[in-house]
Design a protein around this motif. Structure first.
Motif, PDB file in Angstrom:
ATOM      1  N   ARG A  36     -43.035  37.511  25.264  1.00 55.76           N
ATOM      2  CA  ARG A  36     -43.893  37.493  24.069  1.00 55.76           C
ATOM      3  C   ARG A  36     -43.488  36.325  23.174  1.00 55.76           C
ATOM      4  N   ALA A  38     -44.739  32.606  21.277  1.00 55.59           N
ATOM      5  CA  ALA A  38     -45.916  31.868  20.797  1.00 55.59           C
ATOM      6  C   ALA A  38     -45.792  30.369  21.044  1.00 55.59           C
ATOM      7  N   GLN A  43     -42.042  29.521  25.125  1.00 51.89           N
ATOM      8  CA  GLN A  43     -42.668  30.151  26.288  1.00 51.89           C
ATOM      9  C   GLN A  43     -42.074  29.626  27.586  1.00 51.89           C
ATOM     10  N   LYS A  79     -60.009  32.679  28.837  1.00 50.38           N
ATOM     11  CA  LYS A  79     -58.806  31.894  28.559  1.00 50.38           C
ATOM     12  C   LYS A  79     -58.273  32.105  27.147  1.00 50.38           C
ATOM     13  N   SER A  80     -59.064  32.748  26.300  1.00 50.38           N
ATOM     14  CA  SER A  80     -58.624  32.963  24.917  1.00 50.38           C
ATOM     15  C   SER A  80     -57.679  34.156  24.788  1.00 50.38           C
ATOM     16  N   PRO A  82     -54.381  35.994  25.107  1.00 46.72           N
ATOM     17  CA  PRO A  82     -52.958  35.709  25.353  1.00 46.72           C
ATOM     18  C   PRO A  82     -52.427  36.630  26.442  1.00 46.72           C
ATOM     19  N   ARG A  83     -51.760  36.066  27.425  1.00 44.91           N
ATOM     20  CA  ARG A  83     -51.256  36.861  28.547  1.00 44.91           C
ATOM     21  C   ARG A  83     -49.769  36.589  28.772  1.00 44.91           C
ATOM     22  N   ARG A  85     -48.596  36.271  31.779  1.00 48.31           N
ATOM     23  CA  ARG A  85     -48.579  35.452  33.010  1.00 48.31           C
ATOM     24  C   ARG A  85     -47.450  35.905  33.941  1.00 48.31           C
ATOM     25  N   SER A 123     -54.960  44.260  31.881  1.00 50.62           N
ATOM     26  CA  SER A 123     -55.535  44.068  30.552  1.00 50.62           C
ATOM     27  C   SER A 123     -56.625  45.108  30.327  1.00 50.62           C
ATOM     28  N   TYR A 148     -49.132  42.867  24.991  1.00 54.91           N
ATOM     29  CA  TYR A 148     -48.675  41.520  24.632  1.00 54.91           C
ATOM     30  C   TYR A 148     -48.380  41.427  23.141  1.00 54.91           C
ATOM     31  N   LYS A 149     -49.213  42.070  22.318  1.00 47.77           N
ATOM     32  CA  LYS A 149     -49.010  42.029  20.878  1.00 47.77           C
ATOM     33  C   LYS A 149     -48.430  43.353  20.394  1.00 47.77           C
TER      34      LYS A 149
END
Length: 213
Positions: A36, A38, A43, A79-80, A82-83, A85, A123, A148-149
């Motif tokens: 997590r 930013a 990252q 794509k917007s 947040p992942r 990955r 997700s 994620y958040k």
């Protein structure tokens, strides 16, 4: 009323401690939470650290057998969103474990009797509910859902043979912990439902300790 509150608090503390006292599960959860980040540099460092940790830990397998029955997952083209990955890292780490390149659909998954721990990133769209059915589980089950958040408004429950067997307990960072102590066997229908009551789609990692005990 005070007695009811005390009982609820006791149940929550027992459920949360089930995860916290599980060294392997706790280690995997920590790896996920470390993603997590930013900032770009942060990252990159987190990805490198997590990947090395996943390679060093051979107790897990990807839970890539999960398929949402409700069609409520966020599209991969978004794509917007947040992942973490995480799944790509799982793939690469699994290749190292196996010593050969393996296709995604060739992964060992959460049903593999050689592994008690599994995890995978998924997700859920805003205002929707995903539903995953598991097989190959046996004994007490512990699930952890890491959004994620930390502000995510997720709720989850476990269904055994269609009946609710455990509801989620939320930690201060948004993590959900569920423990099912019912007598599960490998053929028992087990379903995890996760609802997103927030106004935005949310990436999350689902972890499972299949105790077989």
């Amino acid at each position: 009323m005070k007695i009811a509150i005390l009982i609820i608090s006791l149940i929550m503390s027992v459920t949360v401690s089930a995860q916290q006292n599980d060294k392997e599960l706790n280690s995997l959860v920590t790896m996920v939470k470390n993603l997590r980040q930013a900032g770009v540099a942060e990252q990159k460092q987190a990805f490198n650290n997590t990947f090395q940790s996943l390679v060093a830990d051979t107790a897990w397998t990807p839970m890539n057998e999960l398929r949402d029955k409700n069609g409520a997952e966020c599209p991969h083209s978004d794509k917007s969103l947040p992942r973490f990955r995480l799944n790509r890292m799982l793939s690469k780490a699994e290749q190292v474990h196996q010593g050969v390149a393996v296709a995604t659909n060739g992964f060992m998954n959460g049903q593999d009797p050689r592994f008690n721990y599994s995890l995978y990133e998924k997700s859920v769209m805003a205002g929707k509910r995903v539903s995953y059915t598991f097989s190959g589980r046996e004994g007490r089950q512990v699930f952890v859902v890491v959004p994620y958040k930390t502000s995510a408004k997720l709720n989850a429950k476990l269904l055994v043979s269609g009946k609710e067997a455990a509801s989620s307990q939320r930690l201060s960072d948004g993590t959900l912990v569920l423990e099912c102590t019912e007598n599960i066997n490998t053929k028992t229908p087990l379903t995890l439902e996760i609802s997103n009551e927030g106004s935005e789609g949310m990436a999350m990692v689902i972890l499972n300790h299949n105790t077989r005990q």
